[in-house]
Design a protein around this motif. Structure first.
Motif, PDB file in Angstrom:
ATOM      1  N   HIS A 120       0.829  -1.211   0.000  1.00 35.06           N
ATOM      2  CA  HIS A 120       0.000   0.000   0.000  1.00 35.06           C
ATOM      3  C   HIS A 120       0.864   1.263   0.000  1.00 35.06           C
ATOM      4  O   HIS A 120       0.533   2.253  -0.666  1.00 35.06           O
ATOM      5  N   MET A 121       1.985   1.215   0.733  1.00 37.36           N
ATOM      6  CA  MET A 121       2.878   2.374   0.754  1.00 37.36           C
ATOM      7  C   MET A 121       3.479   2.609  -0.623  1.00 37.36           C
ATOM      8  O   MET A 121       3.645   3.760  -1.065  1.00 37.36           O
ATOM      9  N   ALA A 122       3.796   1.531  -1.332  1.00 38.77           N
ATOM     10  CA  ALA A 122       4.354   1.652  -2.690  1.00 38.77           C
ATOM     11  C   ALA A 122       3.363   2.324  -3.630  1.00 38.77           C
ATOM     12  O   ALA A 122       3.746   3.146  -4.470  1.00 38.77           O
ATOM     13  N   LEU A 123       2.079   1.991  -3.491  1.00 40.20           N
ATOM     14  CA  LEU A 123       1.058   2.631  -4.331  1.00 40.20           C
ATOM     15  C   LEU A 123       1.038   4.135  -4.080  1.00 40.20           C
ATOM     16  O   LEU A 123       0.946   4.939  -5.019  1.00 40.20           O
ATOM     17  N   SER A 124       1.124   4.522  -2.815  1.00 40.59           N
ATOM     18  CA  SER A 124       1.142   5.948  -2.469  1.00 40.59           C
ATOM     19  C   SER A 124       2.374   6.634  -3.052  1.00 40.59           C
ATOM     20  O   SER A 124       2.292   7.722  -3.637  1.00 40.59           O
ATOM     21  N   LEU A 125       3.524   5.996  -2.933  1.00 42.76           N
ATOM     22  CA  LEU A 125       4.772   6.586  -3.435  1.00 42.76           C
ATOM     23  C   LEU A 125       4.754   6.703  -4.955  1.00 42.76           C
ATOM     24  O   LEU A 125       5.207   7.707  -5.518  1.00 42.76           O
ATOM     25  N   ASN A 126       4.222   5.698  -5.633  1.00 39.67           N
ATOM     26  CA  ASN A 126       4.126   5.762  -7.097  1.00 39.67           C
ATOM     27  C   ASN A 126       3.214   6.906  -7.531  1.00 39.67           C
ATOM     28  O   ASN A 126       3.500   7.617  -8.491  1.00 39.67           O
ATOM     29  N   ASP A 127       2.103   7.067  -6.799  1.00 36.51           N
ATOM     30  CA  ASP A 127       1.147   8.125  -7.146  1.00 36.51           C
ATOM     31  C   ASP A 127       1.784   9.508  -7.062  1.00 36.51           C
ATOM     32  O   ASP A 127       1.449  10.395  -7.832  1.00 36.51           O
ATOM     33  N   ARG A 128       2.678   9.695  -6.120  1.00 38.95           N
ATOM     34  CA  ARG A 128       3.290  11.026  -5.955  1.00 38.95           C
ATOM     35  C   ARG A 128       4.619  11.144  -6.703  1.00 38.95           C
ATOM     36  O   ARG A 128       5.345  12.123  -6.558  1.00 38.95           O
ATOM     37  N   GLY A 129       4.941  10.118  -7.516  1.00 37.26           N
ATOM     38  CA  GLY A 129       6.131  10.199  -8.368  1.00 37.26           C
ATOM     39  C   GLY A 129       7.430   9.827  -7.694  1.00 37.26           C
ATOM     40  O   GLY A 129       8.504  10.005  -8.271  1.00 37.26           O
ATOM     41  N   ASP A 130       7.356   9.278  -6.473  1.00 38.98           N
ATOM     42  CA  ASP A 130       8.572   8.869  -5.762  1.00 38.98           C
ATOM     43  C   ASP A 130       8.844   7.400  -6.098  1.00 38.98           C
ATOM     44  O   ASP A 130       8.681   6.502  -5.268  1.00 38.98           O
ATOM     45  N   HIS A 131       9.269   7.176  -7.338  1.00 38.28           N
ATOM     46  CA  HIS A 131       9.341   5.807  -7.854  1.00 38.28           C
ATOM     47  C   HIS A 131      10.462   4.980  -7.209  1.00 38.28           C
ATOM     48  O   HIS A 131      10.314   3.766  -7.051  1.00 38.28           O
ATOM     49  N   ARG A 132      11.559   5.616  -6.856  1.00 35.78           N
ATOM     50  CA  ARG A 132      12.664   4.849  -6.266  1.00 35.78           C
ATOM     51  C   ARG A 132      12.263   4.251  -4.909  1.00 35.78           C
ATOM     52  O   ARG A 132      12.546   3.080  -4.637  1.00 35.78           O
ATOM     53  N   ARG A 133      11.616   5.048  -4.085  1.00 35.25           N
ATOM     54  CA  ARG A 133      11.162   4.517  -2.795  1.00 35.25           C
ATOM     55  C   ARG A 133      10.056   3.490  -2.997  1.00 35.25           C
ATOM     56  O   ARG A 133       9.946   2.525  -2.233  1.00 35.25           O
ATOM     57  N   ALA A 134       9.236   3.680  -4.018  1.00 32.80           N
ATOM     58  CA  ALA A 134       8.191   2.685  -4.318  1.00 32.80           C
ATOM     59  C   ALA A 134       8.823   1.345  -4.662  1.00 32.80           C
ATOM     60  O   ALA A 134       8.379   0.287  -4.179  1.00 32.80           O
ATOM     61  N   ILE A 135       9.878   1.368  -5.473  1.00 35.50           N
ATOM     62  CA  ILE A 135      10.574   0.126  -5.841  1.00 35.50           C
ATOM     63  C   ILE A 135      11.162  -0.532  -4.594  1.00 35.50           C
ATOM     64  O   ILE A 135      11.068  -1.760  -4.423  1.00 35.50           O
ATOM     65  N   HIS A 136      11.734   0.272  -3.707  1.00 39.20           N
ATOM     66  CA  HIS A 136      12.285  -0.278  -2.455  1.00 39.20           C
ATOM     67  C   HIS A 136      11.197  -1.003  -1.669  1.00 39.20           C
ATOM     68  O   HIS A 136      11.415  -2.121  -1.167  1.00 39.20           O
TER      69      HIS A 136
END
Length: 456
Positions: A148-164
């Motif tokens: 769920h956190m990855a979905l939030s990070l992807n939505d705001r364009g923080d793709h590197r943290r989403a991948i982590h």
């Protein structure tokens, strides 16, 4: 008493069918039991679960709400209700239900876990992250929280943290579904085509029937310049799902990139019959018509595209080009000015606006825009040529000669500039001859005026 036994028998049979994953049959048996005993909270909750398995989420919400009327503090029913409210877009109600869960059961980690998605859905990513860390204090390694956190990070364009976060999900649970596709999307957001491609291929191998994933992969191939590969991928999707509208549109885009205009037109027209308001449809139909020389039809589509999204630079540029083809330089200039307002660094927009100005006899303004195009793109040959011709036209021969010299430095082998240099000499001679002729005319008039008159 016999009715009560019949209801119990039906409910037990529903449980057996549910364990066998025969959801529709289980639901039928359970509903028969509930007709006899309507208020059994456990059965109502089970009915909600079965409706979830059948993707009947709105009905599941109703079932869970009825069950909670009988047992308002049941933790699992509250959680199931909150999750389904989120699924059907009732986000505020979902958050209220999640808060009720955590109020009654503050140490129940799933009550926080799913809240992350609810806050992300509302665009409150700061609160989503705050809730994520609260959940981590209760359970360090929850794959759903990281997902769920990855979905939030992807939505705001923080793709590197989403991948982590997504890689953390796979370390916790290597069988977690849908993760590779999201990792591919995140790498795509980072413009890392190779990593995105690698993860799409893994995701498709894991789930070869996921047509949405295959269609996304087709989009990636198209964006990376592999129009043939993209077309093949979209055709494969359509073989598996003939009504997949994104793949049909993608096939049209791939055909357009390959200059197969009839195929592109057929695909886009099919999309229009199914979903007339499909995003980007008029822009692409207009592009096809423009390339086919169907100027009036192209203008109709492109005008709609530009009106639907006034911030779409491409729509403005194409509309301007179409208006130029229709010999409407004033309207074309308006479109190019809008494009330049959106992006002042567009060399082609400045050049085309310059052409419009020349057609409207606004030569100084036209030269200004063509020179701006050359400033932005120093090897812009057409802009150099147009500027040279404009200087010649208004008699500024020194600037015209300077432009020709510059053009020959950019492309010494270009015969066009040698021709322009010859033309410049002819134009200068004609210009000088006209000036000389004008001088003689004025001189002769002056002499005639000064001569004495003789009476007859």
């Amino acid at each position: 008493m016999s009715d009560w036994f019949e209801a119990e028998r039906r409910a037990e049979r529903a449980q057996q069918l549910s364990e066998a994953r025969r959801w529709a049959e289980a639901l039928s048996e359970l509903e028969a039991a509930l007709e006899i005993i309507p208020g059994n909270a456990m059965w109502l909750g089970h009915r909600g679960f079965l409706l979830d398995q059948l993707d009947e989420f709105e009905l599941a919400v109703e079932a869970y709400a009825l069950a909670l009327e009988r047992d308002p503090d049941d933790r699992d029913l509250l959680l199931a209700l909150a999750i389904d409210q989120l699924r059907v877009g009732r986000v505020d109600e979902s958050l209220a239900s999640f808060h009720r869960v955590t109020e009654l059961h503050p140490d129940f980690e799933p009550g926080y876990c799913y809240q992350i998605s609810a806050y992300a859905e509302l665009g409150d990513h700061e609160k989503a992250e705050e809730t994520f860390y609260v959940a981590r204090q209760l359970r360090a390694e929850c794959p759903f929280c990281y997902y769920h956190m990855a979905l939030s990070l992807n939505d705001r364009g923080d793709h590197r943290r989403a991948i982590h976060c997504l890689e953390r999900v796979l370390r916790i649970d290597p069988q977690f579904e849908g993760v590779r596709g999201l990792i591919a999307q995140a790498y795509r957001g980072l413009n890392d085509v190779e990593k995105a491609r690698e993860n799409y291929l893994i995701a498709i191998r894991e789930d070869p029937g996921d047509v949405d994933l295959m269609s996304e992969f087709g989009d990636l191939l198209l964006e990376s310049g592999d129009a043939d590969g993209a077309a093949a991928k979209f055709r494969h999707v359509l073989e598996l799902s003939t009504d997949h509208i994104d793949a049909r549109f993608g096939l049209g885009r791939a055909a357009l990139a390959l200059d197969k205009l009839d195929t592109a037109s057929e695909a886009f027209e099919h999309v229009r019959t199914v979903e007339p308001d499909y995003e980007g449809l008029d822009l692409h139909l207009g592009t096809v018509c423009l390339r086919q020389g169907r100027w009036d039809k192209a203008r109709d589509h492109l005008a709609i595209a530009a009106a639907d999204d006034p911030d779409d630079v491409q729509a403005q540029l194409l509309l301007g080009n179409c208006q130029l083809q229709l010999r409407r330089p004033a309207e074309a200039a308006e479109a190019f000015r809008r494009a330049i307002t959106l992006d002042p660094m567009l060399a082609n927009a400045h050049h085309n606006l310059g052409v419009c100005c020349f057609l409207l006899d606004k030569h100084d303004e036209g030269i200004e825009h063509c020179r701006k195009a050359i400033e932005l793109k120093p090897d812009y040959l057409m802009a150099i040529v147009k500027t040279t011709l404009a200087y010649q036209r208004i008699g500024r021969f020194r600037e015209a000669r300077t432009m020709i010299t510059y053009g020959l430095k950019v492309d010494p082998e270009n015969a066009m500039f040698a021709q322009l240099r010859k033309r410049l000499w002819r134009v200068r001679l004609r210009y000088a001859f006209r000036r000389m002729l004008g001088w003689f005319v004025r001189s002769n008039r002056g002499s005639s005026a000064a001569a004495p008159t003789v009476d007859g």
